[in-house]
Design a protein around this motif. Structure first.
Motif, PDB file in Angstrom:
ATOM      1  N   UNK A   3       0.833  -1.180   0.000  1.00  0.00           N
ATOM      2  CA  UNK A   3       0.000   0.000   0.000  1.00  0.00           C
ATOM      3  C   UNK A   3       0.879   1.244   0.000  1.00  0.00           C
ATOM      4  N   UNK A   4       0.268   2.393  -0.338  1.00  0.00           N
ATOM      5  CA  UNK A   4       1.035   3.621  -0.514  1.00  0.00           C
ATOM      6  C   UNK A   4       1.331   4.291   0.818  1.00  0.00           C
ATOM      7  N   UNK A   5       2.277   5.231   0.768  1.00  0.00           N
ATOM      8  CA  UNK A   5       2.627   5.984   1.966  1.00  0.00           C
ATOM      9  C   UNK A   5       1.420   6.737   2.502  1.00  0.00           C
ATOM     10  N   UNK A   6       0.569   7.215   1.609  1.00  0.00           N
ATOM     11  CA  UNK A   6      -0.609   7.967   2.022  1.00  0.00           C
ATOM     12  C   UNK A   6      -1.562   7.114   2.867  1.00  0.00           C
ATOM     13  N   UNK A   7      -1.540   5.817   2.616  1.00  0.00           N
ATOM     14  CA  UNK A   7      -2.424   4.911   3.352  1.00  0.00           C
ATOM     15  C   UNK A   7      -1.752   4.282   4.570  1.00  0.00           C
ATOM     16  N   UNK A   8      -0.544   4.731   4.858  1.00  0.00           N
ATOM     17  CA  UNK A   8       0.204   4.160   5.975  1.00  0.00           C
ATOM     18  C   UNK A   8      -0.154   4.905   7.257  1.00  0.00           C
ATOM     19  N   UNK A   9      -1.213   4.540   7.879  1.00  0.00           N
ATOM     20  CA  UNK A   9      -1.627   5.140   9.144  1.00  0.00           C
ATOM     21  C   UNK A   9      -1.116   4.307  10.305  1.00  0.00           C
ATOM     22  N   UNK A  10      -1.117   4.894  11.486  1.00  0.00           N
ATOM     23  CA  UNK A  10      -0.678   4.149  12.663  1.00  0.00           C
ATOM     24  C   UNK A  10      -1.576   2.948  12.908  1.00  0.00           C
ATOM     25  N   UNK A 245       7.166  -0.266  -0.722  1.00  0.00           N
ATOM     26  CA  UNK A 245       6.270  -0.869   0.261  1.00  0.00           C
ATOM     27  C   UNK A 245       6.542  -0.235   1.621  1.00  0.00           C
ATOM     28  N   UNK A 246       5.516  -0.184   2.440  1.00  0.00           N
ATOM     29  CA  UNK A 246       5.646   0.500   3.722  1.00  0.00           C
ATOM     30  C   UNK A 246       5.225  -0.365   4.902  1.00  0.00           C
ATOM     31  N   UNK A 247       4.640  -1.520   4.624  1.00  0.00           N
ATOM     32  CA  UNK A 247       4.235  -2.378   5.730  1.00  0.00           C
ATOM     33  C   UNK A 247       5.466  -3.086   6.312  1.00  0.00           C
ATOM     34  N   UNK A 248       5.416  -3.451   7.592  1.00  0.00           N
ATOM     35  CA  UNK A 248       6.563  -4.116   8.209  1.00  0.00           C
ATOM     36  C   UNK A 248       6.743  -5.542   7.696  1.00  0.00           C
ATOM     37  N   UNK A 302       8.219  -0.691  11.847  1.00  0.00           N
ATOM     38  CA  UNK A 302       6.925  -0.510  12.499  1.00  0.00           C
ATOM     39  C   UNK A 302       6.379   0.909  12.364  1.00  0.00           C
ATOM     40  N   UNK A 303       7.192   1.838  11.842  1.00  0.00           N
ATOM     41  CA  UNK A 303       6.724   3.212  11.622  1.00  0.00           C
ATOM     42  C   UNK A 303       6.527   3.529  10.145  1.00  0.00           C
ATOM     43  N   UNK A 304       6.632   2.518   9.277  1.00  0.00           N
ATOM     44  CA  UNK A 304       6.419   2.730   7.851  1.00  0.00           C
ATOM     45  C   UNK A 304       7.611   3.321   7.128  1.00  0.00           C
ATOM     46  N   UNK A 305       8.802   3.233   7.747  1.00  0.00           N
ATOM     47  CA  UNK A 305      10.001   3.848   7.171  1.00  0.00           C
ATOM     48  C   UNK A 305      11.046   2.822   6.736  1.00  0.00           C
ATOM     49  N   UNK A 306      10.598   1.635   6.405  1.00  0.00           N
ATOM     50  CA  UNK A 306      11.523   0.569   6.020  1.00  0.00           C
ATOM     51  C   UNK A 306      12.333   0.896   4.770  1.00  0.00           C
TER      52      UNK A 306
END
Length: 331
Positions: A3-10, A245-248, A302-306
């Motif tokens: 999913x996109x960075x825009x959809x990467x919520x906590x 990708x932004x998920x862990x 875990x913060x979407x910064x992989x």
């Protein structure tokens, strides 16, 4: 799962972390800081093939074999956590059957109470005598790598290996499994460069599946891995790059990889352990699993910064739907 960075919520990231805990049979992600569930212990860093998709020529081969002293130290510590550990894989880089002590090392781990000991092999050295020794050592699972049942395709991919010899060894292993350890798990696994928009490629995959399916018992698996670029370290012909990708990833919470030198890392793509989290010769596995280096990697995931980690950028190799098993296997 991409999913996109825009959809990467906590909330989304928290859901992904809960999913990882569920995959590893834990209630909470923090439980996984106790000790690694999965291990890859590299006892040999040499290979008798020159596969087109492998970065063998980039390996650090200064320590080709793991010392008995280091291996014994690892086994001693794993024994303390044998009930927690899911499996130990005696392979990372290299062809594990080049380690003549492999059956004895499998036996050591089984004597230490490890529930599942396994490894992956190109099967070129899996002679009948070696197969018997491995089956009698207590080996629980083996992954047999063969990417095609077409001799020309196979030998183009697995440069230096002979198709007829590998096929004979694998068929012999199936036969011996029935005689010596029928409940053992066999995985027949290949690396896929198939284009599913190409009918000839799809037919080739179906032929591969059809050939191996009659040998499959209920506990076995027959599947293809999609090709990858080794954490952005090698250009691979036919590799289709993923979006960011932004998920862990599951690996920072599940897996420790130990090189022949004793350097620990968390990813099998990290063949030279540039994501070094410490030296098993100097520290315990328990200490390394909770140090600042690995916790920093976890924090980025875990913060979407992989994507700040070169090896993790755009990688989906360890997502649940990455293999071609659902496409290629018809029960």
């Amino acid at each position: 799962m991409i999913y996109s960075k825009q959809n990467t919520t906590s909330e989304r990231l928290e859901k992904e972390l809960k999913s990882i805990a569920h995959r590893l049979k834990c209630k909470d992600i923090n439980e996984l800081l106790y000790f690694p569930k999965y291990f890859q212990v590299e006892t040999v860093r040499r290979c008798n093939a020159n596969c087109l998709f492998c970065p063998k020529n980039q390996w650090d081969i200064s320590v080709p074999y793991m010392s008995d002293t280091l291996f014994t130290k690892i086994v001693k510590e794993l024994k303390e956590y044998s009930e927690w550990i899911t499996f130990v894989d005696l392979q990372r880089n290299g062809e594990p059957l080049l380690d003549k002590k492999l059956p004895e090392r499998v036996y050591q781990l089984k004597q230490a109470g490890i529930k599942c000991v396994l490894f992956s092999t190109n099967a070129s050295l899996l002679t009948e005598d070696t197969a018997i020794r491995l089956l009698e050592s207590g080996l629980d699972e083996i992954m047999l790598s063969i990417d095609s049942i077409n001799k020309d395709i196979y030998e183009k991919l697995r440069v230096g290996l002979k198709f007829e010899k590998v096929l004979k060894n694998i068929l012999t292993f199936f036969r011996l499994r029935e005689k010596i350890k029928p409940d053992m798990v066999i995985r027949v696994r290949g690396v896929s460069f198939f284009d599913f928009n190409n009918n000839e490629d799809f037919i080739e995959l179906e032929k591969w599946v059809s050939y191996w399916t009659p040998f499959k018992k209920s506990q076995d698996r027959i599947y293809m891995k999609r090709s990858h670029n080794w954490g952005n370290q090698k250009e691979i012909d036919g590799y289709n790059e993923n979006p960011e990708v932004f998920h862990p990833c599951i690996l920072p919470w599940s897996t420790m990889h130990i090189t022949t030198k004793g350097i620990a890392t968390i990813c099998p793509h990290d063949y030279n352990a540039i994501m070094n989290i410490g030296d098993v010769n100097q520290f315990s596995i328990k200490e390394l699993w909770n140090n600042n280096k690995i916790n920093h990697i976890r924090m980025l995931h875990e913060t979407g910064n992989r994507n700040e980690i070169t090896l993790c950028h755009k990688c989906v190799t360890f997502d649940p739907d990455y293999s071609l098993e659902n496409i290629s296997i018809k029960e």
